[in-house]
Design a protein around this motif. Sequence first.
Motif, mmCIF file in Angstrom:
data_model
loop_
_atom_site.group_PDB
_atom_site.id
_atom_site.type_symbol
_atom_site.label_atom_id
_atom_site.label_comp_id
_atom_site.label_asym_id
_atom_site.label_seq_id
_atom_site.Cartn_x
_atom_site.Cartn_y
_atom_site.Cartn_z
ATOM 1 N N GLY A 16 23.902 111.706 23.585
ATOM 2 C CA GLY A 16 22.955 112.703 24.076
ATOM 3 C C GLY A 16 22.747 112.710 25.578
ATOM 4 N N THR A 17 23.503 111.928 26.328
ATOM 5 C CA THR A 17 23.308 111.849 27.781
ATOM 6 C C THR A 17 24.263 112.760 28.550
ATOM 7 N N GLY A 18 25.001 113.597 27.875
ATOM 8 C CA GLY A 18 25.944 114.487 28.549
ATOM 9 C C GLY A 18 25.300 115.771 29.019
ATOM 10 N N TYR A 19 26.127 116.730 29.428
ATOM 11 C CA TYR A 19 25.629 118.024 29.921
ATOM 12 C C TYR A 19 26.538 119.125 29.380
ATOM 13 N N LYS A 73 23.636 115.818 20.944
ATOM 14 C CA LYS A 73 23.833 114.452 20.472
ATOM 15 C C LYS A 73 24.563 114.432 19.137
ATOM 16 N N GLY A 74 25.441 113.422 18.973
ATOM 17 C CA GLY A 74 26.108 113.216 17.690
ATOM 18 C C GLY A 74 26.845 114.446 17.211
ATOM 19 N N GLU A 75 26.716 114.722 15.902
ATOM 20 C CA GLU A 75 27.445 115.851 15.322
ATOM 21 C C GLU A 75 26.806 117.189 15.637
ATOM 22 N N ASN A 76 25.736 117.197 16.418
ATOM 23 C CA ASN A 76 25.223 118.458 16.954
ATOM 24 C C ASN A 76 26.172 118.995 18.018
ATOM 25 N N ILE A 133 38.048 104.260 26.883
ATOM 26 C CA ILE A 133 37.668 105.162 25.791
ATOM 27 C C ILE A 133 37.186 104.361 24.584
ATOM 28 N N SER A 134 37.837 103.262 24.296
ATOM 29 C CA SER A 134 37.412 102.404 23.191
ATOM 30 C C SER A 134 35.999 101.878 23.418
ATOM 31 N N GLU A 135 35.700 101.520 24.661
ATOM 32 C CA GLU A 135 34.365 101.013 24.987
ATOM 33 C C GLU A 135 33.307 102.115 24.910
ATOM 34 N N GLY A 136 33.750 103.368 25.002
ATOM 35 C CA GLY A 136 32.808 104.482 24.907
ATOM 36 C C GLY A 136 32.560 104.939 23.481
ATOM 37 N N ARG A 137 33.126 104.226 22.515
ATOM 38 C CA ARG A 137 32.967 104.556 21.094
ATOM 39 C C ARG A 137 31.496 104.476 20.698
ATOM 40 N N GLY A 138 30.952 105.590 20.216
ATOM 41 C CA GLY A 138 29.570 105.620 19.747
ATOM 42 C C GLY A 138 28.544 105.856 20.839
ATOM 43 N N THR A 139 28.990 105.877 22.092
ATOM 44 C CA THR A 139 28.071 106.198 23.196
ATOM 45 C C THR A 139 28.528 107.501 23.850
ATOM 46 N N TYR A 140 29.677 107.432 24.510
ATOM 47 C CA TYR A 140 30.225 108.626 25.134
ATOM 48 C C TYR A 140 30.941 109.497 24.098
#
Length: 359
Positions: A283-286, A291-294, A330-337
Amino acid sequence: MKKVEKKRKSLFIVDDNLTNLNIARDILSKEYNVITIPSAMKMFEMLNKTIPDIILLDIEMPEMNGYDAIKILKADENYKHIPVIFITVRGDSASELAGLSLGAVDYISKPFAPQLLAKRIEIHATLKTQKEQLIHYNDNLNEMVNDKVKEIIGLQDVIIGTIAELLECRDYTTSGHISRTENYLKIFLDALGKSDLYKEQVDGWRFEAIMQSCKLHDLGKIAVRDSVLKKTSKLTEEEFEEIKAHAAFGVEVIEKIQKNAKDSAFLEHARIFAGTHHEKWDGTGYPKGLKGENIPLQGRLMAIADVYDALISERPYKKAFPHEDAVKIISEGRGTYFDPNLVDVFLKLEGDFKEVSRD
């Protein structure tokens, strides 16, 4: 449109009475290719060699009568389309109704009245020709529609491709980014098509429309100043906000096109790509902080493709990351980014991504 070639119709006349066969043949052979057959059993043997346009079928015959024969004809996919006309000495309405109920198109009494027989066959031959012409017309119409659809899709592809090239000409620092992200997306879609992950959504997509539309994910960059777009040093906070605005502006441009175009359904994917490829799973993007599947699946897919390509590509403000480092980030961004399910897919496909980046 191709025309249907006119040709003489062929008739089977099936009757165990040789005299009736000869009379019918003499009446009809001037206009048609007539094949006389003495029994229903012989008729089925002949059908293995040739398919007539019309069958004149006697009802009362030894071994197999006309009623039994027509039942077999109408049950067979190869023969059920052949018009069958019963010929019989029976003149009662019950017999005629029985024959028509089994699928016969007409009922002619014997002995034959030459002019009447010729006219009845002429009518059914004409109906057969008209039916063939209608089928031919429909086939040609479908072909014309398919050709027109291909033409429209081709035109759309040329226009979108040209716009994408103009974007890359303006932002030379991202040369090849659009074509590479398109190829990354294709790799993703091929993999999803073979799995159950997000199957319901992906099955509803038209592949050509997706591949066309993804080229416009950075369309909004046309509103970003050159001094910001091509800046080689760190962006100021104000400049970064201008960069971020490209997502919303891309949506605005595409929506204007959709309002003024009669058929713009193919742009719906483009609008989603443009507006959601910078949203983050947490949910921190633009631009909307979804957020999530939204976040639409298109945006979640492009987020990985876009970031991977940015990482492995050289920019004026950074050197290219090695493929292995990009995969790790990208692996480290799993579930965040990123969508964790899609990261898992990416990790299985990272070798294919590497091949595209090399090309």
